[in-house]
Design a protein around this motif. Structure first.
Motif, mmCIF file in Angstrom:
data_model
loop_
_atom_site.group_PDB
_atom_site.id
_atom_site.type_symbol
_atom_site.label_atom_id
_atom_site.label_comp_id
_atom_site.label_asym_id
_atom_site.label_seq_id
_atom_site.Cartn_x
_atom_site.Cartn_y
_atom_site.Cartn_z
ATOM 1 N N ASN A 202 -59.157 -19.959 5.742
ATOM 2 C CA ASN A 202 -58.603 -20.800 4.679
ATOM 3 C C ASN A 202 -59.138 -22.224 4.730
ATOM 4 N N GLN A 203 -59.554 -22.652 5.932
ATOM 5 C CA GLN A 203 -60.081 -24.000 6.083
ATOM 6 C C GLN A 203 -61.569 -24.095 5.741
ATOM 7 N N ARG A 204 -62.171 -22.943 5.401
ATOM 8 C CA ARG A 204 -63.602 -22.886 5.056
ATOM 9 C C ARG A 204 -64.446 -23.493 6.177
ATOM 10 N N THR A 205 -64.198 -23.052 7.408
ATOM 11 C CA THR A 205 -64.904 -23.552 8.583
ATOM 12 C C THR A 205 -66.327 -23.030 8.616
ATOM 13 N N ALA A 209 -73.921 -21.585 13.518
ATOM 14 C CA ALA A 209 -75.301 -21.963 13.194
ATOM 15 C C ALA A 209 -75.352 -23.026 12.100
ATOM 16 N N ASP A 210 -74.525 -22.867 11.077
ATOM 17 C CA ASP A 210 -74.523 -23.840 9.986
ATOM 18 C C ASP A 210 -74.017 -25.196 10.479
ATOM 19 N N SER A 211 -73.021 -25.167 11.364
ATOM 20 C CA SER A 211 -72.504 -26.412 11.925
ATOM 21 C C SER A 211 -73.560 -27.129 12.764
ATOM 22 N N ILE A 212 -74.311 -26.357 13.564
ATOM 23 C CA ILE A 212 -75.354 -26.952 14.400
ATOM 24 C C ILE A 212 -76.442 -27.577 13.534
ATOM 25 N N MET A 213 -76.809 -26.903 12.446
ATOM 26 C CA MET A 213 -77.843 -27.460 11.566
ATOM 27 C C MET A 213 -77.415 -28.822 11.015
ATOM 28 N N GLU A 214 -76.156 -28.941 10.657
ATOM 29 C CA GLU A 214 -75.666 -30.226 10.155
ATOM 30 C C GLU A 214 -75.722 -31.293 11.246
ATOM 31 N N LYS A 215 -75.336 -30.907 12.475
ATOM 32 C CA LYS A 215 -75.359 -31.875 13.580
ATOM 33 C C LYS A 215 -76.785 -32.316 13.894
ATOM 34 N N LEU A 216 -77.746 -31.417 13.707
ATOM 35 C CA LEU A 216 -79.149 -31.756 13.957
ATOM 36 C C LEU A 216 -79.757 -32.571 12.822
ATOM 37 N N GLY A 217 -79.040 -32.692 11.717
ATOM 38 C CA GLY A 217 -79.562 -33.431 10.573
ATOM 39 C C GLY A 217 -80.538 -32.630 9.734
ATOM 40 N N HIS A 218 -80.529 -31.302 9.906
ATOM 41 C CA HIS A 218 -81.404 -30.428 9.115
ATOM 42 C C HIS A 218 -80.603 -29.905 7.916
ATOM 43 N N PHE A 219 -80.630 -30.642 6.848
ATOM 44 C CA PHE A 219 -79.826 -30.297 5.687
ATOM 45 C C PHE A 219 -80.598 -29.347 4.772
ATOM 46 N N ARG A 220 -79.928 -28.259 4.397
ATOM 47 C CA ARG A 220 -80.579 -27.216 3.597
ATOM 48 C C ARG A 220 -79.913 -27.082 2.234
ATOM 49 N N ALA A 226 -70.722 -17.243 1.892
ATOM 50 C CA ALA A 226 -69.895 -16.045 1.995
ATOM 51 C C ALA A 226 -68.938 -16.229 3.164
ATOM 52 N N SER A 227 -67.920 -15.390 3.221
ATOM 53 C CA SER A 227 -66.961 -15.448 4.324
ATOM 54 C C SER A 227 -67.196 -14.331 5.331
ATOM 55 N N SER A 228 -68.232 -13.536 5.101
ATOM 56 C CA SER A 228 -68.518 -12.385 5.959
ATOM 57 C C SER A 228 -69.972 -12.423 6.399
ATOM 58 N N PHE A 229 -70.205 -12.240 7.701
ATOM 59 C CA PHE A 229 -71.570 -12.223 8.213
ATOM 60 C C PHE A 229 -72.339 -10.999 7.732
#
Length: 301
Positions: A202-205, A209-220, A226-229
């Protein structure tokens, strides 16, 4: 069985009633008729001398006394469960035990599914129940409602024991006819492409991998979320989209979909996937066996 005049089965009914706050839903969860569940509530009221649940409008709410009983009843049920499930001689070949797991569809596809196929031969009486994680997963483990939570390290509850299941690398996946895979995939290729990302709960966490990309400054450029891998392959085949995927899941999906897999072309941390359980189950031989079997089936060839 009675203890000091109380039918101990009523404690289970009390716990479910407090959780659902509904006689009909509690009856459904315990596979009882609604009249039987109403009778159980009546017996609880008589024993404790309190209404326990009161109707306000169309909803039922616990009384203050009932709220005070909840943690004590839950702790009692956890201890009884630990007493029953702890055995000095757990035999998987003959056991009829049900293990309740909280795990993502990624873990279910990459680890639990192959384990279940093997258990059908070596432990045919064992049953696995897997549900998806939620914002309250750690609380469910703390309450003893589930046996095991499999989750990245950042989501575990520091108040309960946890063990490493494995460290997971991530890879880049795409449709096998995507021209980017004709050569070595570069950082520029990754940032130029459209992507499929994962947001959970519900929090759309964001997924690890997506979180790490943001921390690295690699914006895509996110073209799909999706909510399912496990739906990701459907969203990248016959397109030029890319996705970051767990290596174990990518290997499974590449056997079923026309996918190409490439290493991430820059330094990327491994994800530590953990197994968490209630401290009352620390001596549970059956649960220790299951954790060992999960480690076995999570090994990469």
């Amino acid at each position: 069985m009675r203890f000091k005049g109380l039918d101990l089965n009523l404690l289970v009914a009390f716990s479910v009633l407090m959780d659902t706050r509904s006689v009909s839903r509690a009856a459904e969860q315990l596979n009882l008729s609604q009249p039987a569940m109403s009778a159980a509530l009546g017996r609880l009221r008589d024993y404790f001398g309190d209404d326990l649940l009161v109707l306000q409008g169309k909803r039922m709410f616990p009384t203050p006394y009932a709220e005070s009983l909840v943690p004590m009843v839950q702790d009692t049920l956890r201890r009884i469960d630990a007493l029953i499930t702890t055995s000095t001689s757990f035999d998987p070949a003959t056991s009829q035990r049900v293990f309740r797991l909280i795990a993502s569809d990624y873990i279910t596809a990459a680890v639990i599914a192959p384990l279940s196929r093997r258990l059908a031969h070596v432990a045919p009486g064992i049953r696995l129940e897997a549900v998806l994680p939620s914002d309250g997963s750690a609380d469910l483990i703390a309450q003893g409602a589930f046996d095991l939570l499999i989750t990245p390290e950042e989501f575990i509850n520091p108040g309960q024991p946890a063990e490493l299941l494995f460290e997971e690398r991530h890879v880049i996946v795409g449709w096998k006819n995507n021209p980017v895979f004709a050569g070595e995939v570069t950082l520029e290729d990754v940032l130029r492409a459209g992507h499929v990302g994962i947001q959970m709960g519900n929090q759309r966490t964001s997924a690890f991998a997506d979180s790490i990309m943001e921390k690295l400054g690699h914006f895509r450029r996110m073209e799909m979320t999706a909510s399912s891998f496990t739906v990701v392959p459907w969203l990248i085949i016959e397109t030029n989209r890319l996705a970051l995927m767990h290596e174990r899941l990518a290997r499974v999906m590449a056997r079923m979909f026309p996918l190409a897999i490439a290493p991430i072309p820059f330094e990327f941390p491994a994800m530590r996937e953990m197994m968490q359980f209630n401290h009352a189950r620390s001596a549970d031989e059956g649960l220790a066996w299951l954790r060992g079997e999960l480690r076995r089936d999570s090994k990469l060839d």
